[in-house]
Design a protein around this motif. Structure first.
Motif, short mmCIF file in Angstrom:
data_model
loop_
_atom_site.label_atom_id
_atom_site.label_comp_id
_atom_site.label_asym_id
_atom_site.label_seq_id
_atom_site.Cartn_x
_atom_site.Cartn_y
_atom_site.Cartn_z
N SER A 1 -10.61 -12.15 8.29
CA SER A 1 -10.10 -12.56 7.49
C SER A 1 -8.76 -12.51 6.23
CB SER A 1 -11.43 -13.76 6.84
OG SER A 1 -12.13 -12.54 6.56
N ASP A 2 -9.19 -13.28 5.24
CA ASP A 2 -8.70 -12.80 3.68
C ASP A 2 -9.84 -12.23 3.41
OD1 ASP A 2 -6.12 -14.25 4.24
OD2 ASP A 2 -7.02 -15.91 3.29
N HIS B 1 -5.80 -4.20 1.76
CA HIS B 1 -4.42 -4.80 1.92
C HIS B 1 -5.02 -6.13 0.83
CE1 HIS B 1 -4.96 -3.71 5.49
NE2 HIS B 1 -3.77 -3.75 6.25
N THR B 2 -3.86 -6.35 -0.03
CA THR B 2 -3.76 -7.16 -1.85
C THR B 2 -1.69 -7.51 -1.57
OG1 THR B 2 -3.45 -5.06 -2.99
CG2 THR B 2 -5.65 -5.73 -2.76
N GLY B 3 -2.32 -8.26 -2.48
CA GLY B 3 -1.26 -8.98 -3.15
C GLY B 3 -0.34 -10.02 -1.97
N LYS C 1 0.48 -5.36 -0.22
CA LYS C 1 0.16 -3.85 -0.14
C LYS C 1 -1.19 -3.68 -0.11
CE LYS C 1 3.05 -3.94 -4.41
NZ LYS C 1 4.11 -2.33 -4.63
N LEU C 2 -0.25 -1.57 0.70
CA LEU C 2 -2.04 -1.23 1.45
C LEU C 2 -1.22 0.41 0.78
CD1 LEU C 2 -3.89 -0.64 3.81
CD2 LEU C 2 -1.92 0.11 5.09
N LYS C 3 -3.23 0.28 -0.11
CA LYS C 3 -3.21 2.23 -0.99
C LYS C 3 -1.39 1.66 -1.70
CE LYS C 3 -5.18 3.74 2.83
NZ LYS C 3 -5.25 5.19 4.25
N SER C 4 -1.99 1.12 -2.24
CA SER C 4 -0.39 0.66 -3.09
C SER C 4 0.96 0.71 -2.67
CB SER C 4 -0.05 2.06 -4.32
OG SER C 4 -0.25 3.21 -4.16
#
Length: 358
Positions: free
Chosen positions: A265-266, A273-275, A229-232
């Protein structure tokens, strides 16, 4: 006159007397496999020498699957390459799990541009089938693949051939894309395919990451795709391995002309960025800003760097992890430039900046 042997033909070799000859089963002619790269071990970065080869891809997502899931991945890959509409898998009817396997395949193998990521799972007693949906490029996929290769040959000859390191080759492909591709979703099917960015200079994250994966793998860089995800919103980018370390690379988010997400890196990319799956991206050693001395924690740490680089005609980039306001950047630049100059700043999330002074 009818002979006894006419009624009872002589047994063939290995057949018992009086036995009825078995009918031969008709042979099923399978459709030919469409051209695809093969999973391979890329040359080590110590041995990197630019070379153009369309026969390789990196099974990164595959490496995270169980043995049963890998078998389903391989069966799906073969079925798609033969153009089948579905394939039976030896797994429970778990939609999320099967979708992850299909997605893993698409995010590894750049050549499957003619099939959508979405699948349908059909269940019957004792049977589970995964059904595919193809896009409009399927029927002429050979033609489109050859056009993709022609673009890759041009990028290799003009940008990559003279590179001495994998990092330089990665930079060359990244910069070619941000110079030649714009974000455009007007044609959804084209935008989500590598054909959009490569042949028409436009696309969205799916097509852009697939295009980079194709170019990078073809030029000898160990590259696959990741999503999250990026900005939901749903988003896709790339994973690159250099000198044994893995990094996130988001060309789509760099189309503004920066190198904001070049080898992260993470932890670094996780601020926006998430998920996403954890592929072991633990280092920022080859991060663009870290290598160029332009990575800072706070605005005060960046002041000397900004001021020292602020001369007429200069263009430079830097990163401030905790952010800095554009007005403050402009003030520091004017102080360093020492006069009335034209300043253009481009930023992403108030953390990544490019400054152009005229």
């Amino acid at each position: 006159m009818l002979k006894l042997t006419d009624l009872f033909p002589k047994p063939t070799a290995g057949q018992a007397p009086g036995a009825v000859p078995k009918k031969e089963e008709p042979k099923i002619e399978l459709p030919p496999l469409f051209e695809s790269p093969e999973p391979c071990d890329f040359p080590s970065q110590d041995e990197f020498a630019p070379s153009l080869d369309f026969g390789r891809y990196w099974r990164l997502n595959y490496s995270l699957l169980s043995a049963d899931e890998r078998k389903a991945y391989e069966d799906m890959e073969t079925a798609i390459r033969r153009g089948f509409s579905s394939v039976q898998v030896r797994l429970p009817p778990d939609n999320a799990r099967l979708m992850n396997i299909a997605k893993s395949l698409i995010e590894d193998n750049w050549s499957l541009f003619y099939v959508d990521t979405s699948i349908t799972v059909v269940t019957e007693p004792g049977r589970v089938d995964v059904c595919f949906r193809y896009n409009r490029f399927r029927e002429e996929r050979e033609k489109y693949l050859e056009q993709m290769k022609e673009v890759a040959r041009n990028v290799f000859e003009t940008r990559v051939k003279g590179c001495s390191t994998a990092y330089e080759a990665e930079m060359a492909i990244h910069d070619w894309m941000i110079e030649n591709v714009k974000y455009d979703s007007s044609d959804q099917e084209l935008a989500h395919s590598p054909l959009g960015p490569l042949l028409y200079g436009k696309g969205v994250c799916e097509g852009i990451s697939e295009a980079f994966c194709f170019l990078a793998c073809s030029c000898g860089l160990k590259t696959a795709m990741a999503s999250g995800k990026l900005k939901s919103g749903n988003h896709r980018w790339n994973i690159v391995e250099l000198d044994g370390d893995r990094y996130h690379l988001d060309v789509t988010s760099d189309l503004c002309g920066l190198h904001a997400y070049f080898n992260c890196s993470d932890r670094t990319i996780g601020r926006s960025h998430t998920g996403f799956k954890k592929f072991g991206c633990d280092s920022d050693r080859m991060n663009y800003y870290a290598l160029n001395g332009g990575r800072f924690v706070n605005a005060c740490d960046a002041t000397a760097f900004i001021r020292d680089n602020s001369v007429a005609g200069a263009t430079f980039e830097f990163m401030v992890e905790n952010g800095v306001m554009p007005q403050e950047v402009t003030r520091i630049v004017r102080t360093g430039a020492g006069g009335r100059v034209s300043i253009t700043t481009t930023h992403v999330d108030h953390r990544y900046y490019r400054v152009i002074i005229r």
